[in-house]
Design a protein around this motif. Structure first.
Motif, short mmCIF file in Angstrom:
data_model
loop_
_atom_site.label_atom_id
_atom_site.label_comp_id
_atom_site.label_asym_id
_atom_site.label_seq_id
_atom_site.Cartn_x
_atom_site.Cartn_y
_atom_site.Cartn_z
N ASN A 282 10.59 106.88 -0.15
CA ASN A 282 10.49 105.53 -0.66
C ASN A 282 9.13 105.29 -1.48
OD1 ASN A 282 13.14 104.86 0.00
ND2 ASN A 282 12.40 104.02 1.98
N HIS B 112 14.48 103.76 -16.71
CA HIS B 112 15.03 103.08 -15.47
C HIS B 112 15.57 101.75 -16.12
CE1 HIS B 112 16.71 101.49 -11.77
NE2 HIS B 112 15.58 100.69 -11.65
N HIS B 113 16.45 101.11 -16.48
CA HIS B 113 16.71 99.85 -16.96
C HIS B 113 15.73 99.78 -18.38
CE1 HIS B 113 19.01 98.47 -13.93
NE2 HIS B 113 18.06 98.70 -12.89
N GLU C 157 13.02 101.19 -19.14
CA GLU C 157 11.68 101.22 -19.02
C GLU C 157 11.35 102.76 -18.78
OE1 GLU C 157 8.05 100.04 -16.06
OE2 GLU C 157 10.26 99.08 -15.70
N SER D 91 2.47 106.80 -11.08
CA SER D 91 3.02 105.65 -10.85
C SER D 91 4.02 105.70 -9.65
CB SER D 91 3.50 104.74 -12.03
OG SER D 91 4.53 105.52 -12.62
N SER E 47 8.79 102.51 -7.09
CA SER E 47 8.96 101.44 -6.63
C SER E 47 8.58 100.38 -7.39
CB SER E 47 8.70 101.03 -5.16
OG SER E 47 7.22 101.38 -5.09
N SER E 48 7.48 100.56 -8.31
CA SER E 48 6.66 99.77 -9.13
C SER E 48 7.49 99.41 -10.39
CB SER E 48 5.32 100.22 -9.45
OG SER E 48 5.42 101.42 -10.19
N HIS E 49 8.39 100.43 -10.62
CA HIS E 49 9.38 100.56 -11.80
C HIS E 49 10.72 99.85 -11.56
CE1 HIS E 49 6.72 102.77 -14.27
NE2 HIS E 49 6.55 103.40 -13.39
N GLY E 50 10.81 99.41 -10.23
CA GLY E 50 12.10 98.98 -9.59
C GLY E 50 13.23 99.82 -9.12
N VAL E 51 12.76 101.10 -9.07
CA VAL E 51 13.66 102.30 -8.52
C VAL E 51 13.91 102.10 -7.09
CG1 VAL E 51 14.22 104.74 -8.41
CG2 VAL E 51 12.96 103.83 -10.56
N ARG E 52 14.92 102.06 -6.81
CA ARG E 52 15.63 101.69 -5.37
C ARG E 52 16.41 102.67 -4.79
NH1 ARG E 52 11.44 98.98 -5.54
NH2 ARG E 52 11.26 97.02 -5.49
N SER F 146 19.74 103.69 -7.17
CA SER F 146 19.39 103.56 -8.66
C SER F 146 19.66 104.64 -9.44
CB SER F 146 17.77 103.18 -8.72
OG SER F 146 17.52 102.07 -8.13
#
Length: 173
Positions: free
Chosen positions: A79, A120-121, A123, A130, A133-138, A141
């Motif tokens: 994570n 990712h989406h 982006e 980086s 999680s800061s890019h929204g990857v969960r 995903s």
């Protein structure tokens, strides 16, 4: 060779450790045939097993990677993984897939990452340090490969160096 010089205990210990190793390999092969363990690699490393255990415990995530031909595969990363960790997991997974399907084949990963990036989406995940999680990857995903052209700043020499180089050539002519 002198057969009397070898100690029988050493020979017996060697044979028993060899037998234990063979039993362990056969048990591992039998376990890996189980469909429940289909996500375990053929020759798992300790890190692979650790990541899969963390995935079951919830401290790792499974990310689906979509290639340019719309085929996909899953990789597991922690994570707290960074973009670089994801790239390494992708590299390892693709090398495993290529090894199973075609035998040994060399892929120039420098070329891949120079010409393609992960998104990712919509982006772009360009900064290797980086966190995902800061890019929204969960967990669960999807990230996609997409064509990427590096900025010119990274690929060319400074103007000053070029100027000095060409200036020196023009003086000699």
């Amino acid at each position: 060779m002198d057969s009397g010089s070898g100690k029988p205990e050493e020979v017996a210990a060697y044979q028993s450790s060899e037998a234990k190793q063979a039993r362990l390999q056969s048990m591992l092969a039998a376990l890996l045939e189980d469909p429940i363990l289909a996500d375990v690699p053929r020759k798992p490393s300790l890190a692979d097993v650790d990541t899969l255990i963390n995935l079951e415990l919830g401290s790792a995530m499974r990310v689906t990677v979509v290639k340019l031909d719309n085929t996909s595969f899953d990789v597991a990363v922690s994570n707290a993984a960074t973009v670089k960790d994801l790239k390494l997991a992708i590299r390892k997974k693709i090398n495993e897939i290529e090894q199973e399907q075609m035998g040994h084949r060399h892929i120039s990963w420098k070329h891949v990452w120079d010409n393609y990036c992960l998104t990712h989406h919509n982006e772009k995940l360009i900064d290797d340090s980086s966190a995902l999680s800061s890019h929204g990857v969960r967990n669960s995903s999807k990230v996609c490969f997409s064509p990427h052209i590096m900025s010119r700043v990274h690929r060319k020499h400074s103007r000053r160096r070029n100027h000095r180089f060409f200036h020196g050539l023009s003086k000699k002519l």
